[in-house]
Design a protein around this motif. Structure first.
Motif, PDB file in Angstrom:
ATOM      1  N   MET A   1       6.626 -11.112   7.123  1.00 29.53           N
ATOM      2  CA  MET A   1       6.168 -10.068   8.047  1.00 29.53           C
ATOM      3  C   MET A   1       6.926  -8.781   7.731  1.00 29.53           C
ATOM      4  O   MET A   1       8.145  -8.756   7.791  1.00 29.53           O
ATOM      5  N   SER A   2       6.203  -7.732   7.361  1.00 24.78           N
ATOM      6  CA  SER A   2       6.936  -6.528   6.983  1.00 24.78           C
ATOM      7  C   SER A   2       7.109  -5.629   8.210  1.00 24.78           C
ATOM      8  O   SER A   2       6.316  -5.667   9.145  1.00 24.78           O
ATOM      9  N   ALA A   3       8.174  -4.834   8.163  1.00 22.66           N
ATOM     10  CA  ALA A   3       8.489  -3.944   9.281  1.00 22.66           C
ATOM     11  C   ALA A   3       7.407  -2.877   9.444  1.00 22.66           C
ATOM     12  O   ALA A   3       6.798  -2.445   8.470  1.00 22.66           O
ATOM     13  N   LEU A   4       7.164  -2.469  10.683  1.00 22.60           N
ATOM     14  CA  LEU A   4       6.236  -1.364  10.954  1.00 22.60           C
ATOM     15  C   LEU A   4       6.870  -0.066  10.478  1.00 22.60           C
ATOM     16  O   LEU A   4       6.214   0.840   9.984  1.00 22.60           O
ATOM     17  N   LEU A   5       8.178   0.003  10.700  1.00 18.99           N
ATOM     18  CA  LEU A   5       8.910   1.232  10.473  1.00 18.99           C
ATOM     19  C   LEU A   5      10.303   0.839  10.020  1.00 18.99           C
ATOM     20  O   LEU A   5      10.919  -0.017  10.634  1.00 18.99           O
ATOM     21  N   SER A   6      10.777   1.429   8.925  1.00 22.75           N
ATOM     22  CA  SER A   6      12.149   1.115   8.546  1.00 22.75           C
ATOM     23  C   SER A   6      12.822   2.337   7.935  1.00 22.75           C
ATOM     24  O   SER A   6      12.165   3.217   7.377  1.00 22.75           O
TER      25      SER A   6
END
Length: 252
Positions: A1-6
């Protein structure tokens, strides 16, 4: 699951005295992340870097393609002499249809306020209308900058419960800045303490027990946190449950 915002390795401000140094932060889909820290610790600056309103001197911010962000500002000063109804306010800057407006108001706890003048709203009602405007575009990420400043403790608690409910209904992630630690933490999945850099982060229980957190906020806040969790969640957390002082206003 990739971050929405990083964010990776952000630095901001003059080289010799950066406001933020080496800050990395991410928000995953559906999680509530609360950013806490003393005044002047760079919290609002970090939010503005995260949404792209400012550019970092070093490091980079990555947003998921097409990320929909709803933003609730710290406070909004409206000209009180300017007559504008709640419904009309929701049409700024882009017109929305009545169904969408009604749904957003209802979800934000501001149902029934559409015809009221913005200038006549109480502080709590005003915040809920700002929230309604932020959820109009069905955001995947809701960003709130100290959204309950000026509300009393029950008002703050109610607002944060509303945020937690919105998160479940809409499945959105939440990134918020706060210094009302006693109220905010019980709603958070992760708490990040900032003081120019990230001092500690983790679940509310982990962070409230961390020495870096105690150093920034003292144990009074630990007492508040325990008190709030104890009243609302009937969970007897350790770490400061003995300090049953009531500090309605955490100065910071």
């Amino acid at each position: 699951m990739s971050a929405l915002l990083s964010a990776r390795g952000l630095e901001f401000g003059p080289r010799e005295a950066p406001v933020l140094r080496d800050v990395s932060l991410h928000v995953d889909p559906g999680e509530i992340v609360t950013l806490v820290g003393p005044n002047g610790s760079g919290k609002s600056t970090l939010l503005r870097l995260m949404i792209g309103a400012l550019s970092p001197r070093r490091g980079k911010v990555t947003r998921t393609r097409g990320l929909r962000i709803g933003y609730v500002p710290q406070s909004l000063v409206l000209d009180a002499s300017l007559p504008i109804t709640v419904r009309r306010f929701l049409d700024l800057p882009l017109r929305v249809d009545d169904d969408a407006a009604e749904a957003a108001l209802a979800q934000s706890g501001a149902g029934g306020l559409a015809g009221r003048q913005m200038a006549a709203l109480s502080g709590g009602q005003f915040q809920r209308v700002l929230l309604a405007r932020a959820v109009l575009n069905r955001p995947q990420l809701l960003i709130l900058d100290e959204p309950t400043q000026g509300l009393d403790q029950p008002g703050q608690a109610a607002f944060y419960r509303r945020i937690a409910a919105l998160r479940s209904e809409m499945g959105c992630a939440v990134l918020m800045v706060s210094h009302e630690l006693h109220v905010v933490m019980s709603a958070s999945d992760r708490v990040v303490c900032l003081n120019g850099h990230i001092c500690c982060e983790g679940t509310p229980e982990v962070v409230s027990a961390a020495p870096a957190y105690r150093e920034l906020f003292g144990t009074g806040t630990g007492g508040q946190l325990a008190l709030y969790r104890h009243e609302h969640d009937h969970a007897h957390e350790g770490g400061g449950a003995a300090h049953h002082h009531h500090h309605p206003h955490a100065e910071g």
